[in-house]
Design a protein around this motif. Sequence first.
Motif, PDB file in Angstrom:
ATOM      1  N   GLN A 332       0.824  -1.201   0.000  1.00 50.91           N
ATOM      2  CA  GLN A 332       0.000   0.000   0.000  1.00 50.91           C
ATOM      3  C   GLN A 332       0.865   1.262   0.000  1.00 50.91           C
ATOM      4  OE1 GLN A 332      -3.687   0.211   0.008  1.00 50.91           O
ATOM      5  NE2 GLN A 332      -2.859   2.154  -0.749  1.00 50.91           N
ATOM      6  N   ASP A 346      -6.861  -1.846  -4.578  1.00 49.85           N
ATOM      7  CA  ASP A 346      -8.066  -2.069  -3.788  1.00 49.85           C
ATOM      8  C   ASP A 346      -7.647  -2.629  -2.423  1.00 49.85           C
ATOM      9  OD1 ASP A 346     -10.290  -3.475  -2.588  1.00 49.85           O
ATOM     10  OD2 ASP A 346     -11.314  -3.365  -4.527  1.00 49.85           O
ATOM     11  N   PRO A 347      -7.955  -1.929  -1.315  1.00 48.29           N
ATOM     12  CA  PRO A 347      -7.529  -2.391   0.016  1.00 48.29           C
ATOM     13  C   PRO A 347      -8.012  -3.799   0.339  1.00 48.29           C
ATOM     14  CG  PRO A 347      -8.308  -0.130   0.126  1.00 48.29           C
ATOM     15  CD  PRO A 347      -8.647  -0.631  -1.250  1.00 48.29           C
ATOM     16  N   GLU A 348      -9.203  -4.150  -0.098  1.00 46.20           N
ATOM     17  CA  GLU A 348      -9.728  -5.486   0.191  1.00 46.20           C
ATOM     18  C   GLU A 348      -8.975  -6.548  -0.601  1.00 46.20           C
ATOM     19  OE1 GLU A 348     -13.920  -5.780  -0.263  1.00 46.20           O
ATOM     20  OE2 GLU A 348     -14.360  -4.198   1.196  1.00 46.20           O
ATOM     21  N   LEU A 349      -8.721  -6.278  -1.872  1.00 40.93           N
ATOM     22  CA  LEU A 349      -7.956  -7.226  -2.682  1.00 40.93           C
ATOM     23  C   LEU A 349      -6.519  -7.318  -2.182  1.00 40.93           C
ATOM     24  CD1 LEU A 349      -9.164  -6.320  -6.302  1.00 40.93           C
ATOM     25  CD2 LEU A 349      -9.874  -8.276  -4.893  1.00 40.93           C
ATOM     26  N   ASN A 350      -5.970  -6.201  -1.746  1.00 41.84           N
ATOM     27  CA  ASN A 350      -4.605  -6.177  -1.243  1.00 41.84           C
ATOM     28  C   ASN A 350      -4.458  -7.023   0.015  1.00 41.84           C
ATOM     29  OD1 ASN A 350      -1.862  -5.325  -1.130  1.00 41.84           O
ATOM     30  ND2 ASN A 350      -2.402  -3.692   0.314  1.00 41.84           N
ATOM     31  N   ALA A 351      -5.518  -7.134   0.792  1.00 39.64           N
ATOM     32  CA  ALA A 351      -5.472  -7.870   2.057  1.00 39.64           C
ATOM     33  C   ALA A 351      -5.646  -9.373   1.889  1.00 39.64           C
ATOM     34  CB  ALA A 351      -6.549  -7.342   3.005  1.00 39.64           C
ATOM     35  N   VAL A 352      -6.006  -9.822   0.685  1.00 39.32           N
ATOM     36  CA  VAL A 352      -6.229 -11.251   0.438  1.00 39.32           C
ATOM     37  C   VAL A 352      -4.895 -12.007   0.489  1.00 39.32           C
ATOM     38  CG1 VAL A 352      -6.934 -12.948  -1.292  1.00 39.32           C
ATOM     39  CG2 VAL A 352      -8.312 -10.889  -0.927  1.00 39.32           C
ATOM     40  N   THR A 362      -7.529  -1.587  -8.659  1.00 40.48           N
ATOM     41  CA  THR A 362      -8.929  -1.295  -8.954  1.00 40.48           C
ATOM     42  C   THR A 362      -9.114  -1.235 -10.465  1.00 40.48           C
ATOM     43  OG1 THR A 362      -8.656   1.106  -9.045  1.00 40.48           O
ATOM     44  CG2 THR A 362      -9.018   0.117  -6.858  1.00 40.48           C
TER      45      THR A 362
END
Length: 389
Positions: A332, A346-352, A362
């Motif tokens: 990030q 995308d923060p959610e995709l990055n956290a996967v 994104t």
Amino acid sequence: MNVLVVNAGSSSLKYQLLNTQSGEVFAKGNCERIGIDGSFIGHEEKGAGKSTLEVALPDHRTAIKHVFEILETVDAPVEGIGHRVVQGGWYFPESAVVTDETLAQVREVAPLAPLHNYAEADVIEICRDMFPELGNVIVPDTAFHYNMPERAWRYALPRDVVEKHHVRKYGAHGTSHRFIWRTVNEFMEGKAHKLVSCHLGSGASLCAIEDGHCMDTTMGLTPLDGLVMGTRCGTLDPATVFYLSRVGGYSIDEIDTMMNKQSGLLAVSGVSSDSRDVCEGADKGDENCEMALEMFSYRVGQLFAEMAASMGGVDTMAFTAGIGENSVELRQRVADKLAWLGVEIDPELNAVRSDDPRVISTPNSKITCLVVPTNEELMIALDVEALLG
């Protein structure tokens, strides 16, 4: 084909036995503290878990002998051996079958990577002596960068000096960068053309890859150049060496040790060379740890722009290696430094968390951002298969 991949250091030897067709890893391990008291072998076998064998390892010959004894219990015969060689120097534009000549060349270029090349050359010789029926292949980390444009590899030093001492940008992590391109090209179905591969770990480098060809990379004559790393300082004014010698009174060997083993995240944070520890310190408000992370991500962003410039643009970036694959925070931070280029993750995709290649940008991002787990061992094994059949 079942290939044994060997990676020797000055006091260590890592190994992995895998199949090139299925990618299945039958066994892997590491011999540690070779030539030092307290030596041991850590071994992991599919379906059998991990084990540790405390055994005297006075030299690499003893270590590789133990490795083959351990592998005798594995139901997968070794059919070829691939050797990761850190420095291929001016001899290896690609991987090569081991012969008397190529082995001599590995030794000849060893002054460029003395901690690794001499040890790997010894191991290659040992493998040939012990198992003459098996073919061996040299896979240099520098080979992928060998044919980058001259404007990128040449240093502005006197030509007679450059030619006599073979001074140029060699780069490193080439086997990893090559694997990343191969994987990204397949994953993106040929839509990636200008890729910046971000190999971010304790050792770190970026590579500009245009349609499969290296256009530039951040490491130079040695792996000290480029990014801020775990214990390496990365790029700085070369006159710093002269200043520390003349004014600081440090010897050349002391400066070498300082810049390679006492600098980087370790020096700036004052806490650790491990980014996980540094991130934890920053979360607790440690200003030095915060500065270490800021410098790391700043340099990645800065040199990313250099790599893009070498290709006249960029359409894809891939995070890989220990930090690149696992640090949500540092991915990030790097993306934030590249927001001016239109990078948006995308923060959610990055956290996967996943062992598979994945997109984390994104739909609006002007550069497609991926996380791609590297597999240098498989890349080496595939070269062995291609050369030995």
